[in-house]
Design an enzyme around this catalytic site. Sequence first.
Site, mmCIF file in Angstrom:
data_model
loop_
_atom_site.group_PDB
_atom_site.id
_atom_site.type_symbol
_atom_site.label_atom_id
_atom_site.label_comp_id
_atom_site.label_asym_id
_atom_site.label_seq_id
_atom_site.Cartn_x
_atom_site.Cartn_y
_atom_site.Cartn_z
ATOM 1 N N PRO A 1 -40.955 65.198 4.733
ATOM 2 C CA PRO A 1 -40.870 64.710 6.116
ATOM 3 C C PRO A 1 -39.743 63.684 6.296
ATOM 4 O O PRO A 1 -39.530 62.845 5.429
ATOM 5 C CB PRO A 1 -42.239 64.032 6.328
ATOM 6 C CG PRO A 1 -42.665 63.615 4.957
ATOM 7 C CD PRO A 1 -42.083 64.624 3.990
ATOM 8 N N ARG B 1 -38.252 62.875 10.105
ATOM 9 C CA ARG B 1 -38.526 62.337 11.438
ATOM 10 C C ARG B 1 -39.880 61.623 11.524
ATOM 11 O O ARG B 1 -39.999 60.556 12.125
ATOM 12 C CB ARG B 1 -38.514 63.524 12.422
ATOM 13 C CG ARG B 1 -38.715 63.195 13.864
ATOM 14 C CD ARG B 1 -38.913 64.502 14.660
ATOM 15 N NE ARG B 1 -37.997 65.541 14.217
ATOM 16 C CZ ARG B 1 -36.807 65.759 14.748
ATOM 17 N NH1 ARG B 1 -36.388 65.042 15.748
ATOM 18 N NH2 ARG B 1 -36.034 66.724 14.283
ATOM 19 N N TYR C 1 -29.204 68.707 21.831
ATOM 20 C CA TYR C 1 -30.318 69.654 21.954
ATOM 21 C C TYR C 1 -31.145 69.471 23.212
ATOM 22 O O TYR C 1 -32.296 69.905 23.253
ATOM 23 C CB TYR C 1 -31.342 69.583 20.826
ATOM 24 C CG TYR C 1 -31.067 69.030 19.480
ATOM 25 C CD1 TYR C 1 -30.259 69.727 18.578
ATOM 26 C CD2 TYR C 1 -31.705 67.875 19.052
ATOM 27 C CE1 TYR C 1 -30.104 69.244 17.290
ATOM 28 C CE2 TYR C 1 -31.543 67.398 17.761
ATOM 29 C CZ TYR C 1 -30.732 68.089 16.883
ATOM 30 O OH TYR C 1 -30.584 67.638 15.620
ATOM 31 N N CYS D 1 -16.735 59.041 27.684
ATOM 32 C CA CYS D 1 -15.955 59.754 28.690
ATOM 33 C C CYS D 1 -16.302 61.247 28.664
ATOM 34 O O CYS D 1 -15.475 62.086 28.326
ATOM 35 C CB CYS D 1 -14.486 59.526 28.389
ATOM 36 S SG CYS D 1 -13.485 59.787 29.827
ATOM 37 N N GLU D 2 -17.567 61.543 28.934
ATOM 38 C CA GLU D 2 -18.100 62.920 28.952
ATOM 39 C C GLU D 2 -19.173 62.956 30.020
ATOM 40 O O GLU D 2 -20.096 62.127 29.984
ATOM 41 C CB GLU D 2 -18.822 63.241 27.626
ATOM 42 C CG GLU D 2 -17.986 63.320 26.400
ATOM 43 C CD GLU D 2 -17.144 64.565 26.314
ATOM 44 O OE1 GLU D 2 -17.592 65.624 26.822
ATOM 45 O OE2 GLU D 2 -16.045 64.480 25.768
HETATM 46 C C1 LIG Z 1 -34.589 71.140 4.046
HETATM 47 C C2 LIG Z 1 -35.075 70.121 4.995
HETATM 48 N N1 LIG Z 1 -36.109 69.359 4.638
HETATM 49 C C3 LIG Z 1 -36.589 68.395 5.459
HETATM 50 C C4 LIG Z 1 -36.028 68.187 6.705
HETATM 51 C C5 LIG Z 1 -36.589 67.110 7.546
HETATM 52 O O1 LIG Z 1 -37.014 67.523 8.775
HETATM 53 P P1 LIG Z 1 -37.819 66.523 9.682
HETATM 54 O O2 LIG Z 1 -36.992 65.296 9.850
HETATM 55 O O3 LIG Z 1 -38.021 67.221 10.960
HETATM 56 O O4 LIG Z 1 -39.097 66.219 8.975
HETATM 57 C C6 LIG Z 1 -34.957 68.973 7.123
HETATM 58 C C7 LIG Z 1 -34.341 68.775 8.434
HETATM 59 O O5 LIG Z 1 -33.384 69.299 8.843
HETATM 60 C C8 LIG Z 1 -34.467 69.972 6.240
HETATM 61 O O6 LIG Z 1 -33.450 70.753 6.582
#
Ligand SMILES: Cc1ncc(COP(=O)(O)O)c(C=O)c1O
Length: 429
Positions: free
Chosen positions: A290, A292, A333, A359-360
């Site tokens: 994990p 995020r 996104y 500037c976008e």
């Molecule tokens: C191989 C892999 N593991 C873990 C993650 C972590 O994802 P998250 O931050 O959504 O938990 C990613 C995110 O791109 C990933 O590509």
Amino acid sequence: MFGYEFLTRDKNGILEIEGCNSLDLLKEYGSPLYVMNESDIINRCTQIRENHIEKHGGFAVYASKAFSNKAMYRLIKSQGLGIDVVSGGEMYTAKSVDFPMENVVFHGNNKSPQEIEMAIEYGVGRVIIDNFYDVENVIRISNEKKKKTGVMVRVAPGVEGDTHDFIKTGHEDSKFGFSLNDGSLEKAVEMLLKAEYVNFRGIHAHVGSQLLENEVFKKEVSVLAKLYRKLTDMFNIEINEINLGGGFGIFYTESDTRLDVSYFTDLMNSEVDREFKENGLKRPMIIIEPGRWVVGEAGVTLYTVGAIKNIEGVRKYISVDGGMTDNPRPPLYGAEYLAVAIENADREEENVTVAGKCCESGDILINKISLPERKSGDHIGILSTGAYNYSMSSNYNRLPKPAVVMVKEGTSRLIVKRETYEDIIRNDI
Ligand SMILES: Cc1ncc(COP(=O)(O)O)c(C=O)c1O
């Protein structure tokens, strides 16, 4: 406030983050400012340890691409988790704080030979083999160095997470991992098993990010258990580890659910128990990744409002002193965020668009939100900005990157200095 227990208001109505007055933080460290709640991150690491490592004998690596710097690697090290890195830069940063390299997982769909050499020299515990370029480089370089390298092989399991196309990774048409349908995976595993200096530890898959339903992990485990049966029979081996990736979702707006880690890990563990038993296999150790979920909700970005443009009957723009440079996710996104007023929160609410200063035209942080009236010089905090904000920041328009502070129980400490204009021209010749 929106379920973030560490967001409160003091007696003057000023936003406090984990007991720190936001206006004082801005005065001390400048604006804009990334604020990370260390207590929240520690609490989440504890949850991971209790619910996955201790309860199920698994292992967890923090996907450091979410928020990567020396202080964060030190914190993760102190919490007894490993890390996932995806570049020489992340590996180097980890090494610079003496991170235990055997607890590092090295990912990437295009690792350079130099990066692989670095990983092998540093003693990285698991290199994730993404393609035949990796197979060849890892075998060649570990042979040259006569150093045994642990590897896992990444597959695209053909399982789709219900998330934005740009953060889906497990589907068939993905740049990551071996396909399960063309024999390439079996060929790669065969080559790795034959190599003298390679230790094949298992298979990896990551099905996507910001997943708010755990069902997709059930499908992932089902696909992988069948694959383990096939590889076990084909090569007469026992495979001891499985890496199910990360992707656990967090709360950004009121359409998201706030989830405990056990919502994901309990299901992953019970599914591995069940599926591997059904397939007559020994249960492998489960690694999770994990990113995020560990840091996302812990972050608040503080901004100062400058120009205000009201287009009568159309919309009101309030512009802040940062933007897509410190948070590229909304233009990239269409990511959505909540914001709160830092002071004068009792003013009448109005619908506004929060614009950045780049500037976008697309440099919009929040398309539509109701906030207490903001005047030039007032401040706002955008919530859940801990993941993929600082780590994705840029110097577009030559904006210096904001400072990052950690807050914990009413105290703050600087962990990344604010960039200066001198920093901006440092590498110019
Ligand atoms: C191989 C892999 N593991 C873990 C993650 C972590 O994802 P998250 O931050 O959504 O938990 C990613 C995110 O791109 C990933 O590509």
